[in-house]
Write a protein that holds these residues in place. Structure first.
Motif, mmCIF file in Angstrom:
data_model
loop_
_atom_site.group_PDB
_atom_site.id
_atom_site.type_symbol
_atom_site.label_atom_id
_atom_site.label_comp_id
_atom_site.label_asym_id
_atom_site.label_seq_id
_atom_site.Cartn_x
_atom_site.Cartn_y
_atom_site.Cartn_z
ATOM 1 N N ILE A 121 0.847 -1.202 0.000
ATOM 2 C CA ILE A 121 0.000 0.000 0.000
ATOM 3 C C ILE A 121 0.879 1.248 0.000
ATOM 4 O O ILE A 121 1.962 1.273 0.597
ATOM 5 C CB ILE A 121 -0.989 0.023 1.201
ATOM 6 C CG1 ILE A 121 -0.286 -0.248 2.532
ATOM 7 C CG2 ILE A 121 -2.104 -0.994 0.980
ATOM 8 C CD1 ILE A 121 -1.229 -0.146 3.747
ATOM 9 N N TYR A 122 0.395 2.266 -0.698
ATOM 10 C CA TYR A 122 1.087 3.560 -0.801
ATOM 11 C C TYR A 122 0.393 4.520 0.145
ATOM 12 O O TYR A 122 -0.818 4.729 0.035
ATOM 13 C CB TYR A 122 1.021 4.072 -2.250
ATOM 14 C CG TYR A 122 1.977 3.337 -3.142
ATOM 15 C CD1 TYR A 122 1.754 2.003 -3.464
ATOM 16 C CD2 TYR A 122 3.133 3.946 -3.612
ATOM 17 C CE1 TYR A 122 2.663 1.305 -4.251
ATOM 18 C CE2 TYR A 122 4.041 3.259 -4.399
ATOM 19 C CZ TYR A 122 3.795 1.944 -4.712
ATOM 20 O OH TYR A 122 4.707 1.250 -5.481
ATOM 21 N N GLU A 128 -2.807 8.598 4.724
ATOM 22 C CA GLU A 128 -3.940 8.093 3.919
ATOM 23 C C GLU A 128 -3.402 7.081 2.894
ATOM 24 O O GLU A 128 -2.359 7.328 2.270
ATOM 25 C CB GLU A 128 -4.616 9.238 3.167
ATOM 26 C CG GLU A 128 -5.266 10.256 4.082
ATOM 27 C CD GLU A 128 -5.672 11.520 3.318
ATOM 28 O OE1 GLU A 128 -6.700 12.094 3.668
ATOM 29 O OE2 GLU A 128 -4.962 11.935 2.376
ATOM 30 N N ILE A 129 -4.131 5.986 2.717
ATOM 31 C CA ILE A 129 -3.737 4.974 1.723
ATOM 32 C C ILE A 129 -4.235 5.454 0.370
ATOM 33 O O ILE A 129 -5.437 5.507 0.122
ATOM 34 C CB ILE A 129 -4.352 3.600 2.066
ATOM 35 C CG1 ILE A 129 -3.880 3.159 3.453
ATOM 36 C CG2 ILE A 129 -3.987 2.566 1.004
ATOM 37 C CD1 ILE A 129 -4.602 1.949 4.010
ATOM 38 N N ARG A 204 -5.074 -8.434 10.280
ATOM 39 C CA ARG A 204 -5.113 -7.079 10.859
ATOM 40 C C ARG A 204 -5.739 -6.137 9.853
ATOM 41 O O ARG A 204 -5.772 -6.448 8.668
ATOM 42 C CB ARG A 204 -3.692 -6.585 11.155
ATOM 43 C CG ARG A 204 -2.950 -7.466 12.149
ATOM 44 C CD ARG A 204 -1.583 -6.906 12.462
ATOM 45 N NE ARG A 204 -0.859 -7.809 13.341
ATOM 46 C CZ ARG A 204 -0.800 -7.693 14.669
ATOM 47 N NH1 ARG A 204 -1.400 -6.673 15.269
ATOM 48 N NH2 ARG A 204 -0.131 -8.558 15.391
ATOM 49 N N THR A 205 -6.180 -4.962 10.323
ATOM 50 C CA THR A 205 -6.683 -3.995 9.351
ATOM 51 C C THR A 205 -5.502 -3.199 8.796
ATOM 52 O O THR A 205 -4.474 -3.021 9.479
ATOM 53 C CB THR A 205 -7.694 -3.014 9.988
ATOM 54 O OG1 THR A 205 -6.996 -2.218 10.953
ATOM 55 C CG2 THR A 205 -8.848 -3.741 10.655
ATOM 56 N N LEU A 206 -5.684 -2.711 7.578
ATOM 57 C CA LEU A 206 -4.614 -1.895 6.980
ATOM 58 C C LEU A 206 -4.411 -0.635 7.807
ATOM 59 O O LEU A 206 -3.293 -0.171 8.023
ATOM 60 C CB LEU A 206 -4.981 -1.535 5.534
ATOM 61 C CG LEU A 206 -5.114 -2.727 4.578
ATOM 62 C CD1 LEU A 206 -5.517 -2.246 3.178
ATOM 63 C CD2 LEU A 206 -3.822 -3.540 4.516
ATOM 64 N N THR A 227 2.235 -5.681 2.992
ATOM 65 C CA THR A 227 1.375 -6.019 4.133
ATOM 66 C C THR A 227 1.511 -7.455 4.651
ATOM 67 O O THR A 227 0.750 -7.876 5.509
ATOM 68 C CB THR A 227 -0.098 -5.728 3.780
ATOM 69 O OG1 THR A 227 -0.417 -6.457 2.580
ATOM 70 C CG2 THR A 227 -0.330 -4.252 3.553
ATOM 71 N N GLY A 228 2.513 -8.176 4.142
ATOM 72 C CA GLY A 228 2.759 -9.524 4.659
ATOM 73 C C GLY A 228 2.245 -10.589 3.696
ATOM 74 O O GLY A 228 1.393 -10.328 2.843
ATOM 75 N N THR A 229 2.780 -11.798 3.875
ATOM 76 C CA THR A 229 2.406 -12.859 2.945
ATOM 77 C C THR A 229 1.430 -13.849 3.566
ATOM 78 O O THR A 229 1.547 -14.202 4.739
ATOM 79 C CB THR A 229 3.652 -13.619 2.422
ATOM 80 O OG1 THR A 229 3.231 -14.485 1.363
ATOM 81 C CG2 THR A 229 4.345 -14.446 3.492
#
Ligand code: DO4
Ligand code: MG
Length: 267
Positions: A121-122, A128-129, A204-206, A227-229
């Motif tokens: 995610i940027y 803010e994403i 988890r939430t972003l 954000t993980g695999t």
């Protein structure tokens, strides 16, 4: 630049990713309506020198179980999976990052290495994403499994990251449960491993990940977070020179890379 139906456009007034990360999400939406020149040429990874790429770890059940299997200290992974505070680590810079159709690296001193297919995610400087992309958090599994304190050596080296092919604006991505993440390894034309999950399986939430990342930190040029695999090859599958790793995420495209071995003294 933006992507629409396979065509890249420049965004007027935006020369770099850090320019984009100075805008609030409402301004990004407005700017994206203004299409500039069509951009052509070689693909470049969607990261620039002043922007850091961070990673989140053990954010899916499959990742927790794979770490427990490969590590001599499984309890560390069990505890972080259930803790309020997530595992966040520095992952990469532009100079270590490739994009689709470029090479990724495996370390000469790690007998086993794996791809980690992840959604990136940027995040702009206001937390803010603004966009999503695909990240391959390539990992030297033997080094990581030997001792969790070797994490940086397992994760950060030349070619250890692939990112792309594009940034999809956050308001255009499918709902998490429909964002399927699939990956395969192809060796000499034969598929030797494949698996899939979805962003909906993230534990988890972003927003929670972003909020921990920004604790006691500022990112003046914004930041990228992988954000993980949720998919990890079985313990007996390792990347080899010449393999192709293909990661496909619904709504984000396909990230495809060929594997090379990084020698002790790269030129
Ligand atoms: O603790 C090791 C890192 C785990 C990771 O990169 C992941 O779960 O994606
Ligand atoms: Mg990872």
């Amino acid at each position: 630049m933006i992507l629409d139906q396979g065509v890249h456009y420049a965004i007027p007034g935006i020369l770099s990713l850090s320019d984009l990360h100075q805008l609030r999400i409402s301004e990004v939406k407005e700017r994206l309506l203004q299409r500039g020149e069509i951009v052509t040429g070689d693909a470049v990874a969607p990261i620039s020198p002043e922007i850091e790429l961070w990673g989140a770890g053990v954010t899916y059940l499959r990742s927790r179980d794979a770490r427990k299997e490969e590590s001599g200290v499984p309890d560390v992974y069990q505890r972080v999976y259930g803790a309020d505070r997530p595992e966040l680590f520095f992952k990469s810079t532009a100079s270590r990052t490739s994009t689709s159709h470029q090479t990724i690296g495996i370390r000469y001193d790690s007998p086993a290495s794996v791809p980690e297919p992840e959604v990136a995610i940027y995040i702009n400087k206001y937390q803010e994403i603004i966009g999503y992309s695909i990240c391959n958090d390539v990992t030297a599994r033997s080094i990581e499994g030997e001792n969790p304190l070797y994490l940086s050596q397992a994760k950060i080296y030349l070619g250890s990251t692939s990112l792309g092919p594009d940034i999809t604006p956050s308001w255009l991505v499918p709902p998490a449960a429909l964002m399927t993440i699939s990956a395969q390894i192809i060796r000499l034309g034969v598929q030797v491993w494949q698996a899939q999950t979805s962003l909906g399986a993230l534990n988890r939430t972003l927003e929670d990940l972003v909020s921990y990342l920004f604790r006691c930190q500022i990112f003046p040029y914004g930041v990228i977070l992988s954000t993980g695999t949720g998919i990890v090859p079985p313990i007996d599958v390792s990347l080899q020179e010449g393999d192709t790793v293909e990661i496909s995420v619904a709504g984000l495209g396909i990230l495809s890379n060929q594997v090379v071995v990084i020698p002790q003294e790269p030129q």
